[in-house]
Design an enzyme around this catalytic site. Sequence first.
Site, PDB file in Angstrom:
ATOM      1  N   GLU A 279       0.817  -1.219   0.000  1.00 12.00           N
ATOM      2  CA  GLU A 279       0.000   0.000   0.000  1.00 12.00           C
ATOM      3  C   GLU A 279       0.853   1.274   0.000  1.00 12.00           C
ATOM      4  O   GLU A 279       0.383   2.347   0.370  1.00 12.00           O
ATOM      5  CB  GLU A 279      -0.961  -0.022   1.197  1.00 12.00           C
ATOM      6  CG  GLU A 279      -2.024  -1.107   1.058  1.00 12.00           C
ATOM      7  CD  GLU A 279      -2.864  -1.279   2.319  1.00 12.00           C
ATOM      8  OE1 GLU A 279      -3.771  -0.469   2.533  1.00 12.00           O
ATOM      9  OE2 GLU A 279      -2.603  -2.215   3.083  1.00 12.00           O
TER      10      GLU A 279
ATOM     11  N   SER B  43      -7.093  -4.328   1.478  1.00 13.16           N
ATOM     12  CA  SER B  43      -7.431  -3.853   0.125  1.00 13.16           C
ATOM     13  C   SER B  43      -8.257  -4.847  -0.676  1.00 13.16           C
ATOM     14  O   SER B  43      -8.213  -4.844  -1.896  1.00 13.16           O
ATOM     15  CB  SER B  43      -6.164  -3.507  -0.672  1.00 13.16           C
ATOM     16  OG  SER B  43      -5.451  -2.495  -0.019  1.00 13.16           O
TER      17      SER B  43
ATOM     18  N   TYR C 237      -9.688   1.342  -5.549  1.00  4.20           N
ATOM     19  CA  TYR C 237      -8.591   2.160  -6.072  1.00  4.20           C
ATOM     20  C   TYR C 237      -8.740   2.665  -7.507  1.00  4.20           C
ATOM     21  O   TYR C 237      -8.085   3.621  -7.882  1.00  4.20           O
ATOM     22  CB  TYR C 237      -7.261   1.410  -5.936  1.00  4.20           C
ATOM     23  CG  TYR C 237      -6.929   1.109  -4.505  1.00  4.20           C
ATOM     24  CD1 TYR C 237      -6.704   2.145  -3.597  1.00  4.20           C
ATOM     25  CD2 TYR C 237      -6.868  -0.188  -4.040  1.00  4.20           C
ATOM     26  CE1 TYR C 237      -6.431   1.888  -2.271  1.00  4.20           C
ATOM     27  CE2 TYR C 237      -6.594  -0.465  -2.707  1.00  4.20           C
ATOM     28  CZ  TYR C 237      -6.369   0.582  -1.830  1.00  4.20           C
ATOM     29  OH  TYR C 237      -6.109   0.319  -0.523  1.00  4.20           O
TER      30      TYR C 237
ATOM     31  N   ARG D  46     -10.545   3.301  12.375  1.00  3.76           N
ATOM     32  CA  ARG D  46     -11.814   3.222  11.631  1.00  3.76           C
ATOM     33  C   ARG D  46     -12.339   1.804  11.726  1.00  3.76           C
ATOM     34  O   ARG D  46     -11.603   0.846  11.465  1.00  3.76           O
ATOM     35  CB  ARG D  46     -11.571   3.580  10.175  1.00  3.76           C
ATOM     36  CG  ARG D  46     -12.765   4.215   9.478  1.00  3.76           C
ATOM     37  CD  ARG D  46     -12.499   4.337   7.991  1.00  3.76           C
ATOM     38  NE  ARG D  46     -12.619   3.042   7.364  1.00  3.76           N
ATOM     39  CZ  ARG D  46     -11.883   2.628   6.325  1.00  3.76           C
ATOM     40  NH1 ARG D  46     -10.967   3.398   5.798  1.00  3.76           N
ATOM     41  NH2 ARG D  46     -12.082   1.443   5.821  1.00  3.76           N
TER      42      ARG D  46
ATOM     43  N   ASP E  91     -15.076  -0.950  10.402  1.00  7.79           N
ATOM     44  CA  ASP E  91     -15.979  -1.223   9.282  1.00  7.79           C
ATOM     45  C   ASP E  91     -17.086  -2.189   9.700  1.00  7.79           C
ATOM     46  O   ASP E  91     -16.849  -3.115  10.479  1.00  7.79           O
ATOM     47  CB  ASP E  91     -15.195  -1.824   8.109  1.00  7.79           C
ATOM     48  CG  ASP E  91     -14.174  -0.851   7.537  1.00  7.79           C
ATOM     49  OD1 ASP E  91     -14.282   0.362   7.810  1.00  7.79           O
ATOM     50  OD2 ASP E  91     -13.265  -1.299   6.809  1.00  7.79           O
TER      51      ASP E  91
ATOM     52  N   GLU F  38     -14.295  -5.350  10.169  1.00 11.00           N
ATOM     53  CA  GLU F  38     -12.855  -5.305  10.467  1.00 11.00           C
ATOM     54  C   GLU F  38     -12.493  -3.927  10.980  1.00 11.00           C
ATOM     55  O   GLU F  38     -13.276  -2.989  10.919  1.00 11.00           O
ATOM     56  CB  GLU F  38     -12.031  -5.642   9.218  1.00 11.00           C
ATOM     57  CG  GLU F  38     -12.252  -4.656   8.089  1.00 11.00           C
ATOM     58  CD  GLU F  38     -11.104  -4.643   7.091  1.00 11.00           C
ATOM     59  OE1 GLU F  38      -9.981  -5.057   7.432  1.00 11.00           O
ATOM     60  OE2 GLU F  38     -11.330  -4.174   5.964  1.00 11.00           O
TER      61      GLU F  38
ATOM     62  N   GLY G 149      -6.996   5.438   5.590  1.00 16.53           N
ATOM     63  CA  GLY G 149      -6.597   6.392   4.548  1.00 16.53           C
ATOM     64  C   GLY G 149      -6.776   7.828   5.028  1.00 16.53           C
ATOM     65  O   GLY G 149      -7.713   8.144   5.747  1.00 16.53           O
TER      66      GLY G 149
HETATM   67  N1  LIG Z   1     -19.122 -11.528   5.275  1.00 14.73           N
HETATM   68  C1  LIG Z   1     -19.253 -10.660   4.263  1.00 14.73           C
HETATM   69  N2  LIG Z   1     -20.480 -10.375   3.752  1.00 14.73           N
HETATM   70  C2  LIG Z   1     -20.620  -9.484   2.730  1.00 14.73           C
HETATM   71  N3  LIG Z   1     -19.600  -8.835   2.151  1.00 14.73           N
HETATM   72  C3  LIG Z   1     -18.347  -9.078   2.619  1.00 14.73           C
HETATM   73  C4  LIG Z   1     -18.105  -9.991   3.692  1.00 14.73           C
HETATM   74  N4  LIG Z   1     -16.783 -10.016   3.930  1.00 14.73           N
HETATM   75  C5  LIG Z   1     -16.223  -9.178   3.049  1.00 14.73           C
HETATM   76  N5  LIG Z   1     -17.140  -8.614   2.243  1.00 14.73           N
HETATM   77  C6  LIG Z   1     -16.876  -7.668   1.144  1.00 14.73           C
HETATM   78  O1  LIG Z   1     -15.499  -7.726   0.807  1.00 14.73           O
HETATM   79  C7  LIG Z   1     -14.838  -6.476   1.090  1.00 14.73           C
HETATM   80  C8  LIG Z   1     -13.450  -6.716   1.638  1.00 14.73           C
HETATM   81  O2  LIG Z   1     -13.495  -7.525   2.797  1.00 14.73           O
HETATM   82  P1  LIG Z   1     -12.731  -7.132   4.137  1.00 14.73           P
HETATM   83  O3  LIG Z   1     -12.979  -8.217   5.108  1.00 14.73           O
HETATM   84  O4  LIG Z   1     -13.114  -5.761   4.540  1.00 14.73           O
HETATM   85  O5  LIG Z   1     -11.208  -7.198   3.695  1.00 14.73           O
HETATM   86  P2  LIG Z   1     -10.116  -6.040   3.410  1.00 14.73           P
HETATM   87  O6  LIG Z   1      -9.270  -5.943   4.616  1.00 14.73           O
HETATM   88  O7  LIG Z   1      -9.346  -6.564   2.271  1.00 14.73           O
HETATM   89  O8  LIG Z   1     -10.857  -4.763   3.155  1.00 14.73           O
HETATM   90  C9  LIG Z   1     -15.771  -5.777   2.074  1.00 14.73           C
HETATM   91  O9  LIG Z   1     -15.592  -4.380   2.020  1.00 14.73           O
HETATM   92  C10 LIG Z   1     -17.151  -6.228   1.579  1.00 14.73           C
HETATM   93  O10 LIG Z   1     -17.537  -5.502   0.427  1.00 14.73           O
HETATM   94 MG   LIG Z   2     -12.180  -3.882   4.378  1.00 19.34          MG
END
Ligand SMILES: Nc1ncnc2c1ncn2[C@@H]1O[C@H](COP(=O)(O)OP(=O)(O)O)[C@@H](O)[C@H]1O
Ligand SMILES: [Mg+2]
Length: 303
Positions: free
Chosen positions: A17, A145, A211, A250, A252, A265, A271
């Site tokens: 990143e 990401s 991105y 932050r 999520d 997470e 950012g």
């Molecule tokens: N359990 C879930 N249900 C629905 N969408 C998900 C789920 N897990 C991940 N996603 C989708 O995938 C994206 C990336 O997953 P995330 O766990 O936030 O990983 P990263 O750390 O790569 O952002 C999320 O922003 C969401 O859009």
């Molecule tokens: Mg994420």
Amino acid sequence: MKHLGKVAVLLGGDSSEREVSLLSGNEVYQGLLQAGVDAHLYDTQEQSLFDLKKHGFERVFIVLHGGAGEDGRVQAVLETMGLPYTGCGMLASGLGMDKLRSKMIWQAAGLPVPDFAVLQDDTDFDAVEAKLGLPLFVKPAAEGSSVGVVKVTEKGQLAAVYQDLKQYRGAIIAETFIGGGEYTCGILGSEALPSIKIVPKTEFYDYEAKYFRDDTEYLCPADLSDADEALMRQLAMQAFEVIGGRGWGRVDFLRGVDGKLYLLEINTVPGMTTHSLVPKAAAQTGRTFSQLCLEILEHATLG
Ligand SMILES: Nc1ncnc2c1ncn2[C@@H]1O[C@H](COP(=O)(O)OP(=O)(O)O)[C@@H](O)[C@H]1O
Ligand SMILES: [Mg+2]
């Protein structure tokens, strides 16, 4: 203004990143200058952390995303050197970077997380599919990401997806699909900022949406009822506190179609371009980007 001294803005670094960090770091640098801070850019790929004191720095603003700057290694060095730094300490940084451990802690604290399972070579993949239902999400616990995040929609696919993802370090987790929307909530000191709703135009908020595309919608204020907005902010603060977070970050969220909120997470160095999410939320509270940078810096500490 509190005495802040000569401040190093750590940016760049050697993680995947790096480019985003260069953007964020430069904006934070400008924001700090505007606030009257004696700020200087410090790219950790070009200059050693161990030279910070030699250059007279008294305080550090970490704007390194991913890798050593977000997982606790840089924090450990600064801690050892006795240089106050922004954001989370070593432990919270390490936990924040590990989606499995942070989830386990939240679950143990009674906070809502999507049902999940750790995948291993001897996992009964059909049983996991049956338990979590389809679609489901599979992801490496240590990436960011959206790298390696896969949505499994068809029966019998899970084993093959797991084989593909084994290349990533750390655990591979499968998670129930939560389909009622995606949100995020910034944290500043002891305050949870107004939530933001993220509406990607892709199947989910993938690497491209993050991105390369500019059609993702960010709604702030989001579309939550006052009660749900208050609940999200409270959950964000609790999630941050149980992993030992401090300073800023932050959290999520995902929202179920039934309206239930789930922790997705945590990001301990989110950012910080002027278009990023935390600055957007801070603007809702009347803070300029420069004020936000100054406030994060004022929370810099040790221990
Ligand atoms: N359990 C879930 N249900 C629905 N969408 C998900 C789920 N897990 C991940 N996603 C989708 O995938 C994206 C990336 O997953 P995330 O766990 O936030 O990983 P990263 O750390 O790569 O952002 C999320 O922003 C969401 O859009
Ligand atoms: Mg994420």
